[in-house]
Design a protein around this motif. Structure first.
Motif, PDB file in Angstrom:
ATOM      1  N   ILE A  38      -5.492  -0.310   7.853  1.00  9.99           N
ATOM      2  CA  ILE A  38      -5.114  -0.464   6.459  1.00  9.99           C
ATOM      3  C   ILE A  38      -3.851  -1.316   6.420  1.00  9.99           C
ATOM      4  CG2 ILE A  38      -4.272   0.759   4.419  1.00  9.99           C
ATOM      5  CD1 ILE A  38      -7.286   1.126   4.951  1.00  9.99           C
ATOM      6  N   GLY A  40      -0.779  -2.618   4.390  1.00  8.26           N
ATOM      7  CA  GLY A  40       0.042  -2.364   3.213  1.00  8.26           C
ATOM      8  C   GLY A  40       0.987  -3.521   2.951  1.00  8.26           C
ATOM      9  N   LYS A  42       4.765  -4.279   1.483  1.00 10.84           N
ATOM     10  CA  LYS A  42       6.033  -3.655   1.099  1.00 10.84           C
ATOM     11  C   LYS A  42       6.460  -4.072  -0.303  1.00 10.84           C
ATOM     12  CE  LYS A  42       8.091  -4.838   5.106  1.00 10.84           C
ATOM     13  NZ  LYS A  42       9.169  -5.096   6.057  1.00 10.84           N
ATOM     14  N   LYS A  45       3.554  -2.731  -2.953  1.00 15.00           N
ATOM     15  CA  LYS A  45       3.287  -1.296  -2.746  1.00 15.00           C
ATOM     16  C   LYS A  45       1.801  -0.980  -2.884  1.00 15.00           C
ATOM     17  CE  LYS A  45       7.652   0.040  -2.408  1.00 15.00           C
ATOM     18  NZ  LYS A  45       8.169   0.431  -1.114  1.00 15.00           N
ATOM     19  N   TYR A  47      -2.063  -1.055  -0.778  1.00 11.22           N
ATOM     20  CA  TYR A  47      -2.668  -1.154   0.543  1.00 11.22           C
ATOM     21  C   TYR A  47      -4.079  -1.702   0.443  1.00 11.22           C
ATOM     22  CZ  TYR A  47      -4.625   3.531  -0.499  1.00 11.22           C
ATOM     23  OH  TYR A  47      -5.257   4.592  -1.062  1.00 11.22           O
ATOM     24  N   ARG A  64       3.938  -7.408   5.428  1.00 14.92           N
ATOM     25  CA  ARG A  64       2.844  -6.579   5.914  1.00 14.92           C
ATOM     26  C   ARG A  64       3.334  -5.316   6.633  1.00 14.92           C
ATOM     27  NH1 ARG A  64      -2.522  -8.476   9.032  1.00 14.92           N
ATOM     28  NH2 ARG A  64      -3.098  -6.488   9.900  1.00 14.92           N
ATOM     29  N   ASP A  66       1.298  -2.151   8.649  1.00 20.93           N
ATOM     30  CA  ASP A  66       0.001  -1.617   9.057  1.00 20.93           C
ATOM     31  C   ASP A  66      -0.013  -0.099   9.032  1.00 20.93           C
ATOM     32  OD1 ASP A  66      -0.932  -4.119   9.364  1.00 20.93           O
ATOM     33  OD2 ASP A  66      -1.236  -4.034  11.527  1.00 20.93           O
ATOM     34  N   PHE A  67      -1.133   0.435   8.598  1.00 17.94           N
ATOM     35  CA  PHE A  67      -1.328   1.878   8.609  1.00 17.94           C
ATOM     36  C   PHE A  67      -2.618   2.177   9.348  1.00 17.94           C
ATOM     37  CE2 PHE A  67       1.231   1.091   4.821  1.00 17.94           C
ATOM     38  CZ  PHE A  67       2.235   2.024   4.991  1.00 17.94           C
ATOM     39  N   GLU A  72      -2.432   7.702   5.490  1.00 18.75           N
ATOM     40  CA  GLU A  72      -1.081   7.350   5.907  1.00 18.75           C
ATOM     41  C   GLU A  72      -0.422   6.410   4.887  1.00 18.75           C
ATOM     42  OE1 GLU A  72       0.155   5.513   9.853  1.00 18.75           O
ATOM     43  OE2 GLU A  72      -1.027   7.241  10.466  1.00 18.75           O
ATOM     44  N   ALA A  73      -1.195   5.465   4.419  1.00 20.79           N
ATOM     45  CA  ALA A  73      -0.673   4.518   3.431  1.00 20.79           C
ATOM     46  C   ALA A  73      -0.293   5.255   2.151  1.00 20.79           C
ATOM     47  CB  ALA A  73      -1.723   3.447   3.140  1.00 20.79           C
ATOM     48  N   ARG A  74      -1.108   6.218   1.784  1.00 25.78           N
ATOM     49  CA  ARG A  74      -0.846   6.997   0.573  1.00 25.78           C
ATOM     50  C   ARG A  74       0.421   7.819   0.724  1.00 25.78           C
ATOM     51  NH1 ARG A  74      -6.361   9.689  -0.984  1.00 25.78           N
ATOM     52  NH2 ARG A  74      -7.451   7.787  -1.524  1.00 25.78           N
ATOM     53  N   LEU A  78       2.025   4.182  -1.178  1.00 30.76           N
ATOM     54  CA  LEU A  78       1.334   2.980  -1.605  1.00 30.76           C
ATOM     55  C   LEU A  78       0.076   3.323  -2.404  1.00 30.76           C
ATOM     56  CD1 LEU A  78       3.164   2.041   0.837  1.00 30.76           C
ATOM     57  CD2 LEU A  78       1.570   0.174   1.072  1.00 30.76           C
TER      58      LEU A  78
END
Ligand SMILES: [Zn+2]
Length: 88
Positions: A38, A40, A42, A45, A47, A64, A66-67, A72-74, A78
């Motif tokens: 995933i 993301g 910055k 915000k 993903y 960039r 990475d998740f 994890e992104a949530r 994000l």
């Protein structure tokens, strides 16, 4: 003597039971069907899926992140991209 042997016997019977209870009952680990990265951003915000058109722009902008998963992104706060709908 009778009492002592009873205690020993009880201990022997209980031991395997205690061991079983003490073991963590972990569910079988489900392997991720696809190990999708995933991506993301910055700045926005948001993903994205790795193949989203915006990932190129994110790379260009250098924002960039990475998740390993959508979760994890949530967790990082994000929101999902509306174009590629990651994890949807
Ligand atoms: Zn996207």
């Amino acid at each position: 003597m009778r009492r002592l042997s009873y205690v020993v016997l009880a201990g022997l019977l209980a031991a395997p039971l205690v061991a079983r209870i003490a073991l963590p009952t972990e569910p079988p680990v489900k392997a991720e069907p696809r190990s999708e990265v995933i991506v993301g951003c910055k700045e926005t915000k948001l993903y994205h899926k790795a193949d989203c058109k915006w990932v190129k722009e994110i790379d260009k902008a250098g924002t960039r992140v990475d998740f390993k998963s959508v979760a994890e992104a949530r967790k990082a706060g994000l929101k999902p991209c509306e174009d590629c709908k990651p994890g949807g």
